[in-house]
Write an enzyme that holds these catalytic residues in place. Structure first.
Site, PDB file in Angstrom:
ATOM      1  N   ASP A  28       5.642 -12.901  26.273  1.00  0.00           N
ATOM      2  CA  ASP A  28       4.635 -13.968  26.273  1.00  0.00           C
ATOM      3  C   ASP A  28       5.189 -15.256  25.664  1.00  0.00           C
ATOM      4  O   ASP A  28       6.040 -15.215  24.772  1.00  0.00           O
ATOM      5  CB  ASP A  28       3.406 -13.490  25.476  1.00  0.00           C
ATOM      6  CG  ASP A  28       2.187 -14.353  25.754  1.00  0.00           C
ATOM      7  OD1 ASP A  28       2.139 -15.014  26.816  1.00  0.00           O
ATOM      8  OD2 ASP A  28       1.281 -14.370  24.906  1.00  0.00           O
TER       9      ASP A  28
ATOM     10  N   HIS B  45       8.652 -20.099  33.029  1.00  0.00           N
ATOM     11  CA  HIS B  45       8.828 -18.771  33.628  1.00  0.00           C
ATOM     12  C   HIS B  45      10.272 -18.577  34.090  1.00  0.00           C
ATOM     13  O   HIS B  45      10.830 -17.488  33.974  1.00  0.00           O
ATOM     14  CB  HIS B  45       7.854 -18.584  34.798  1.00  0.00           C
ATOM     15  CG  HIS B  45       6.419 -18.599  34.374  1.00  0.00           C
ATOM     16  ND1 HIS B  45       5.962 -17.877  33.303  1.00  0.00           N
ATOM     17  CD2 HIS B  45       5.332 -19.257  34.864  1.00  0.00           C
ATOM     18  CE1 HIS B  45       4.651 -18.078  33.158  1.00  0.00           C
ATOM     19  NE2 HIS B  45       4.256 -18.921  34.087  1.00  0.00           N
TER      20      HIS B  45
ATOM     21  N   LEU C 277      20.748   2.315  31.664  1.00  0.00           N
ATOM     22  CA  LEU C 277      19.463   1.826  31.142  1.00  0.00           C
ATOM     23  C   LEU C 277      18.434   1.866  32.266  1.00  0.00           C
ATOM     24  O   LEU C 277      18.725   1.460  33.392  1.00  0.00           O
ATOM     25  CB  LEU C 277      19.611   0.378  30.651  1.00  0.00           C
ATOM     26  CG  LEU C 277      18.325  -0.320  30.199  1.00  0.00           C
ATOM     27  CD1 LEU C 277      17.931   0.126  28.790  1.00  0.00           C
ATOM     28  CD2 LEU C 277      18.479  -1.843  30.205  1.00  0.00           C
TER      29      LEU C 277
HETATM   30  C1  IPE Z   1       0.268 -10.822  28.911  1.00  0.00           C
HETATM   31  O1  IPE Z   1       0.315 -12.173  28.634  1.00  0.00           O
HETATM   32  C2  IPE Z   1       0.824 -10.558  30.274  1.00  0.00           C
HETATM   33  C3  IPE Z   1       2.245 -10.806  30.455  1.00  0.00           C
HETATM   34  C4  IPE Z   1       3.102 -11.157  29.535  1.00  0.00           C
HETATM   35  C5  IPE Z   1       2.730 -10.609  31.778  1.00  0.00           C
HETATM   36  P1  IPE Z   1      -0.939 -13.135  28.879  1.00  0.00           P
HETATM   37  O2  IPE Z   1      -0.507 -14.498  28.462  1.00  0.00           O
HETATM   38  O3  IPE Z   1      -1.433 -12.987  30.257  1.00  0.00           O
HETATM   39  O4  IPE Z   1      -2.018 -12.538  27.868  1.00  0.00           O
HETATM   40  P2  IPE Z   1      -3.342 -13.200  27.278  1.00  0.00           P
HETATM   41  O5  IPE Z   1      -4.090 -13.781  28.434  1.00  0.00           O
HETATM   42  O6  IPE Z   1      -2.904 -14.261  26.310  1.00  0.00           O
HETATM   43  O7  IPE Z   1      -4.047 -12.084  26.589  1.00  0.00           O
HETATM   44  C1  IPE Z   2       3.981 -14.944  29.843  1.00  0.00           C
HETATM   45  O1  IPE Z   2       3.987 -16.275  29.468  1.00  0.00           O
HETATM   46  C2  IPE Z   2       4.355 -14.760  31.280  1.00  0.00           C
HETATM   47  C3  IPE Z   2       3.233 -14.364  32.154  1.00  0.00           C
HETATM   48  C4  IPE Z   2       2.043 -14.052  31.756  1.00  0.00           C
HETATM   49  C5  IPE Z   2       3.515 -14.314  33.572  1.00  0.00           C
HETATM   50  P1  IPE Z   2       2.676 -17.166  29.557  1.00  0.00           P
HETATM   51  O2  IPE Z   2       2.681 -17.861  30.879  1.00  0.00           O
HETATM   52  O3  IPE Z   2       1.463 -16.365  29.271  1.00  0.00           O
HETATM   53  O4  IPE Z   2       2.940 -18.216  28.393  1.00  0.00           O
HETATM   54  P2  IPE Z   2       1.865 -18.833  27.406  1.00  0.00           P
HETATM   55  O5  IPE Z   2       1.196 -17.693  26.701  1.00  0.00           O
HETATM   56  O6  IPE Z   2       0.912 -19.621  28.240  1.00  0.00           O
HETATM   57  O7  IPE Z   2       2.674 -19.683  26.497  1.00  0.00           O
HETATM   58 MG    MG Z   3       0.450 -15.961  27.554  1.00  0.00          MG
END
Ligand code: IPE
Ligand code: IPE
Ligand code: MG
Length: 244
Positions: A17, A34, A128
């Site tokens: 995240d 991303h 792995l």
């Molecule tokens: C969790 O992250 C999902 C992934 C890392 C793929 P999110 O950014 O979607 O989670 P929330 O919405 O903050 O809970």
């Molecule tokens: C996690 O990073 C990746 C996915 C959920 C695909 P985020 O896109 O949720 O990044 P933040 O949380 O907005 O910084």
């Molecule tokens: Mg996120």
């Protein structure tokens, strides 16, 4: 006392995240975050292989991430499709076996074909195991497992459910890392995380490097996993294991 080097967890799971915030801090579009996240994953896969971790499971796209703006969703799909093709040679060199974990029927047919190709190409690798959770939700997994058992007329027990779940090919995770500072599970590995150690890092995923991974592994090595027992019982068991 074990050192971090000798006590690398067998199975690490990561909620990757913080990509969006990483991009925002640089005044870049979220998709740039991303893209950098894919780089970070590549680095992490190699680092885990070097540290003797047997299984790495990463959360790449949740069932709930479809609710993001359409251009971000399509950007993520494209990124995944391209990474699947581009990364296979490196996965082969690193001895990584790829598994896709999630609801395939919700994906475009081209994406499904690419996933299957990458899985087949890496099927003989043993160093792995990399599980990429994509269009995945912990609730989906429990529900699909129960539905399959019910359809086959099988009794629903902890063992049968476990076997029917999408992660039945690996042991449960030992260490669950979430980057990006949030302290929640967000529908990841609800069943499999029953006894894993949780570790939250404030680093955003694109900044989660080898040193950050080593910190997480060291924190894990310092934990005492008791699985419901008392500390005294654990010490007796550890002493017996040393004598054996
Ligand atoms: C969790 O992250 C999902 C992934 C890392 C793929 P999110 O950014 O979607 O989670 P929330 O919405 O903050 O809970
Ligand atoms: C996690 O990073 C990746 C996915 C959920 C695909 P985020 O896109 O949720 O990044 P933040 O949380 O907005 O910084
Ligand atoms: Mg996120």
């Amino acid at each position: 006392m074990q050192t971090a080097a000798t006590a690398a967890p067998r199975h690490i799971a990561i909620v990757m995240d913080g990509n969006g915030r990483w991009a925002k801090r640089r005044f870049l579009p979220r998709l740039a975050g991303h893209k950098q996240g894919v780089e970070s994953l590549r680095r992490c896969v190699r680092a885990c292989a070097e540290r003797g971790v047997a299984v790495l499971t990463v959360f790449a796209f949740s069932s709930e991430n479809w609710n993001r703006p359409q251009d971000e969703v399509s950007g993520l799909m494209e990124l995944m499709g391209r990474a699947l093709v581009r990364e296979v040679p490196q996965l082969m060199r690193d001895g990584v076996r790829l598994f896709f974990v999630g609801a395939r029927e919700g994906l475009a047919s081209g994406m499904r074909a690419a996933l299957e190709q990458a899985e087949a190409a890496t099927a003989a690798n043993t160093r792995l195991t990399l599980n990429v959770c994509f269009n995945y939700g912990g609730r989906w997994d429990i529900a699909q497992a129960a539905a399959r058992l019910a359809a086959g007329g099988e009794a629903i027990t902890e063992e049968s459910l476990h076997r029917a779940m999408a992660m039945a090919h690996v042991p449960d995770p030992d260490l669950l890392i979430r980057t990006g500072g949030e302290m929640r599970i967000s529908n990841f590995l609800l069943w499999q995380a029953a006894y894993c150690e949780l570790y939250f890092s404030d680093r955003l995923w694109p900044d989660f490097d080898e040193a950050a991974l080593d910190e997480a592994i060291a924190a894990f090595a310092a934990r005492e996993r008791r699985f419901g027992r008392t500390p005294e019982q654990m010490h007796v068991a550890a002493a017996a294991a040393l004598r054996a």
